[in-house]
Design an enzyme around this catalytic site. Structure first.
Site, mmCIF file in Angstrom:
data_model
loop_
_atom_site.group_PDB
_atom_site.id
_atom_site.type_symbol
_atom_site.label_atom_id
_atom_site.label_comp_id
_atom_site.label_asym_id
_atom_site.label_seq_id
_atom_site.Cartn_x
_atom_site.Cartn_y
_atom_site.Cartn_z
ATOM 1 N N THR A 206 4.741 -6.578 64.150
ATOM 2 C CA THR A 206 5.715 -5.893 63.990
ATOM 3 C C THR A 206 6.154 -4.918 64.720
ATOM 4 O O THR A 206 5.280 -4.358 65.642
ATOM 5 C CB THR A 206 5.711 -5.142 62.454
ATOM 6 O OG1 THR A 206 5.371 -5.773 61.496
ATOM 7 C CG2 THR A 206 6.659 -3.935 62.263
ATOM 8 N N ARG B 166 9.157 -11.905 49.337
ATOM 9 C CA ARG B 166 8.330 -10.564 49.530
ATOM 10 C C ARG B 166 9.023 -9.890 50.670
ATOM 11 O O ARG B 166 9.363 -10.192 51.497
ATOM 12 C CB ARG B 166 6.934 -10.776 49.998
ATOM 13 C CG ARG B 166 5.875 -9.590 50.243
ATOM 14 C CD ARG B 166 5.939 -9.134 51.639
ATOM 15 N NE ARG B 166 5.223 -7.965 51.819
ATOM 16 C CZ ARG B 166 4.990 -7.363 53.134
ATOM 17 N NH1 ARG B 166 5.686 -7.928 54.163
ATOM 18 N NH2 ARG B 166 4.018 -6.456 53.306
ATOM 19 N N VAL B 167 9.252 -8.497 50.254
ATOM 20 C CA VAL B 167 9.630 -7.576 51.251
ATOM 21 C C VAL B 167 8.681 -6.407 51.515
ATOM 22 O O VAL B 167 8.204 -5.764 50.827
ATOM 23 C CB VAL B 167 11.173 -6.566 50.767
ATOM 24 C CG1 VAL B 167 11.451 -5.705 51.947
ATOM 25 C CG2 VAL B 167 12.129 -7.994 50.749
ATOM 26 N N GLY B 168 8.495 -6.042 52.771
ATOM 27 C CA GLY B 168 7.232 -5.020 53.181
ATOM 28 C C GLY B 168 8.139 -3.605 53.161
ATOM 29 O O GLY B 168 9.422 -3.254 52.875
ATOM 30 N N ASP B 169 7.568 -2.964 53.973
ATOM 31 C CA ASP B 169 7.894 -1.647 54.371
ATOM 32 C C ASP B 169 8.998 -1.203 55.295
ATOM 33 O O ASP B 169 9.653 -0.262 55.379
ATOM 34 C CB ASP B 169 6.980 -0.661 54.770
ATOM 35 C CG ASP B 169 6.250 -1.182 56.147
ATOM 36 O OD1 ASP B 169 5.887 -2.101 56.168
ATOM 37 O OD2 ASP B 169 6.126 0.133 56.825
ATOM 38 N N THR C 163 3.676 0.305 61.404
ATOM 39 C CA THR C 163 3.195 -1.087 61.338
ATOM 40 C C THR C 163 2.008 -1.181 60.710
ATOM 41 O O THR C 163 1.013 -0.458 61.017
ATOM 42 C CB THR C 163 3.172 -1.652 62.969
ATOM 43 O OG1 THR C 163 2.700 -2.942 62.950
ATOM 44 C CG2 THR C 163 2.319 -0.706 63.553
ATOM 45 N N GLY C 164 1.803 -2.106 59.560
ATOM 46 C CA GLY C 164 0.774 -2.233 59.070
ATOM 47 C C GLY C 164 0.931 -3.007 57.748
ATOM 48 O O GLY C 164 1.985 -3.620 57.606
ATOM 49 N N GLY D 95 2.311 -3.296 54.745
ATOM 50 C CA GLY D 95 3.404 -2.562 54.276
ATOM 51 C C GLY D 95 3.438 -1.966 52.784
ATOM 52 O O GLY D 95 3.926 -0.885 52.639
#
Length: 350
Positions: free
Chosen positions: A196, A224-227, A246-247, A249
Site C-alpha cells: 500500500t 472487501r474494502v480496507g482502511d 499501511t497494514g 486494514g
C-alpha cells in the site's frame, strides 16, 4: 534491554525528525511487512529508486509553492504507476482473480476529502479520489459508480492486463493452493497486506494533506474494502496533523487509527512521534494487527512508526534532502528510536 526489544518479532521502530520551520516537508510510504536483508540487490535498488522518484515529484510541487494536496497527488501517482507496489499497476488480486483498488485524499486545511473503493480499471485511483473531493458533494464513490464518474471526468482507465504483474498473480495462486488445502498462508504478511502506498505533506503555507492508495489484500473476498479509503482509519488530515497508514486494514478501521493519532496530537497535545507510536505500536498489535504509518504535524515533525520487520519509506524535510529506507534497523540519522512496544515505558528498562 531496549536493544533486545527493538529486534523482537514485532519490535516496533519509530523514527522522528524535526524539519526546518521555513521549508515544506514530504513523507511517503509503500507498505510494511516482512522485509529481510536477503532481498535481491537489484530489487532493493529498484525500490529505493522508485521511492526517490516519488519524493522528487511531490517535493517539486511543494518547492514551486503548490498546495500540499498537489504534492500528495504527485507522489502517489508515481507509486501507482510502478508495478513494484500494491497500488494501481501491480495491485494484488481478489480470491476470484479480479482487481479492486481503493484510494483516498484529504485536505487538512479545509477538511475536504474524497475516496474511491472497489474500482477495477482506473489507472490512478488517487486522481479519481481527488476528483470526488473537488467535483462532487460526496466523500466516497465505489465500484461501477466511481468508474462512471472517472469516465465523465476524463480520468484515464486501463484494461486488466495493464494492472497485472506475474508476481502478484503467483501470490494469488499460492494462496489459492493453501486455501484449498485448508492451510494458513505460508507468508501471512503477503496474504494480508503489502505495498500500500501513502503520502503526507506540509506546504509553504503551513497546510497539511494526506493520501493513500492500495490494491488491498491478496486473496481477499470480492467486495472487501480496507482502511485506506476510509477517512479517519487509513487516511486523515486536519490543521495540525496528517496520517497515512499501511497494514492489516481491519484493525486500522477498528481503532480509527489515523484519526486517533491526530486526536492525541490536537486535543491532548501529545508529540506526534509518541502519538503515532501509541496507536501503531501499542493499540493495533494488542488487538492482533500489524503494519505502520507515516505522520506529520504542522511544525514539520515527522513520525514513521511500524511494528513489522520493515517498511518502504522516504522523506524530505525542511532542509530539502531526500532520505529513503526499507529495513527496521535503518534510521539514516533522522532521529531517535522509540522504545518498543510501549513508547512510555522507557523508565522501566533494565
Amino acid at each position: 534491554m531496549k536493544s533486545r526489544r527493538l529486534w523482537s518479532l514485532f519490535a516496533a521502530l519509530g523514527l522522528a525528525a524535526s524539519a526546518h520551520a521555513s521549508g515544506p516537508v514530504l513523507v511517503i510510504h509503500a507498505g510494511a511487512g516482512v522485509l529481510r536483508r536477503d532481498m535481491p540487490p537489484a530489487r532493493d535498488k529498484a525500490i529505493r529508486a522508485a521511492l526517490t522518484r516519488a519524493l522528487e515529484a511531490g517535493y517539486a510541487e511543494l518547492k514551486a509553492g503548490k498546495p500540499s494536496v498537489d504534492a500528495v497527488t504527485a507522489s502517489l501517482t508515481v507509486l501507482e504507476n510502478d508495478p513494484l507496489f500494491n497500488a494501481g499497476r501491480g495491485s494484488v488480486f481478489t480470491h476470484d482473480g479480479t482487481l479492486e483498488m481503493d484510494a483516498a485524499i484529504m485536505d487538512g486545511y479545509t477538511l475536504r476529502a474524497g475516496s474511491v473503493a472497489a474500482v477495477s480499471d482506473v489507472k490512478n485511483p488517487i486522481l479519481l479520489a481527488r476528483a470526488v473531493m473537488e467535483h462532487t458533494p460526496h466523500v466516497m464513490l465505489v465500484g461501477a459508480g466511481a468508474e462512471a464518474f472517472a469516465q465523465a471526468q476524463g480520468i484515464a482507465r486501463e484494461k486488466p492486463e495493464y494492472f497485472r504483474t506475474e508476481e502478484r498473480w503467483q501470490q494469488l495462486q499460492q494462496a489459492l493452493k493453501e486455501d484449498a488445502a485448508g492451510r494458513p498462508h505460508a507468508d501471512a504478511d503477503t496474504a494480508r497486506h503489502f505495498g500500500t502506498v501513502g503520502a503526507v505533506a506540509l506546504d509553504v503555507y503551513g497546510h497539511l494533506a494526506a493520501g493513500t492508495s492500495t490494491g488491498g489484500m491478496n486473496d481477499k473476498m470480492p467486495g472487501r474494502v480496507g482502511d485506506s479509503p476510509i477517512i479517519g482509519a487509513g487516511t486523515y488530515a486536519n490543521a495540525g496533523c496528517a496520517v497515512s497508514g499501511t497494514g492489516w486494514g481491519e484493525f486500522y478501521m477498528r481503532t480509527v487509527a489515523a484519526h486517533a493519532i491526530c486526536s492525541r496530537v490536537m486535543q491532548q497535545r501529545v508529540p506526534i512521534a509518541r502519538a503515532a507510536a501509541e496507536v501503531i505500536n501499542q493499540e493495533i498489535p494488542a488487538m492482533g494487527g500489524s503494519g505502520g504509518a507515516i505522520a506529520l504535524d504542522d511544525q514539520g515533525h515527522i513520525a514513521i512508526p511500524f511494528n513489522t520487520h520493515g517498511m518502504f519509506r522516504g522523506w524530505i524535510d525542511g532542509s530539502g534532502k531526500p532520505h529513503v529506507a526499507i529495513y527496521g534497523d535503518e534510521d539514516d540519522g533522522t532521529g531517535e528510536l522509540l522504545p518498543a512496544p510501549a513508547p512510555d515505558d522507557a523508565a522501566s528498562d533494565d
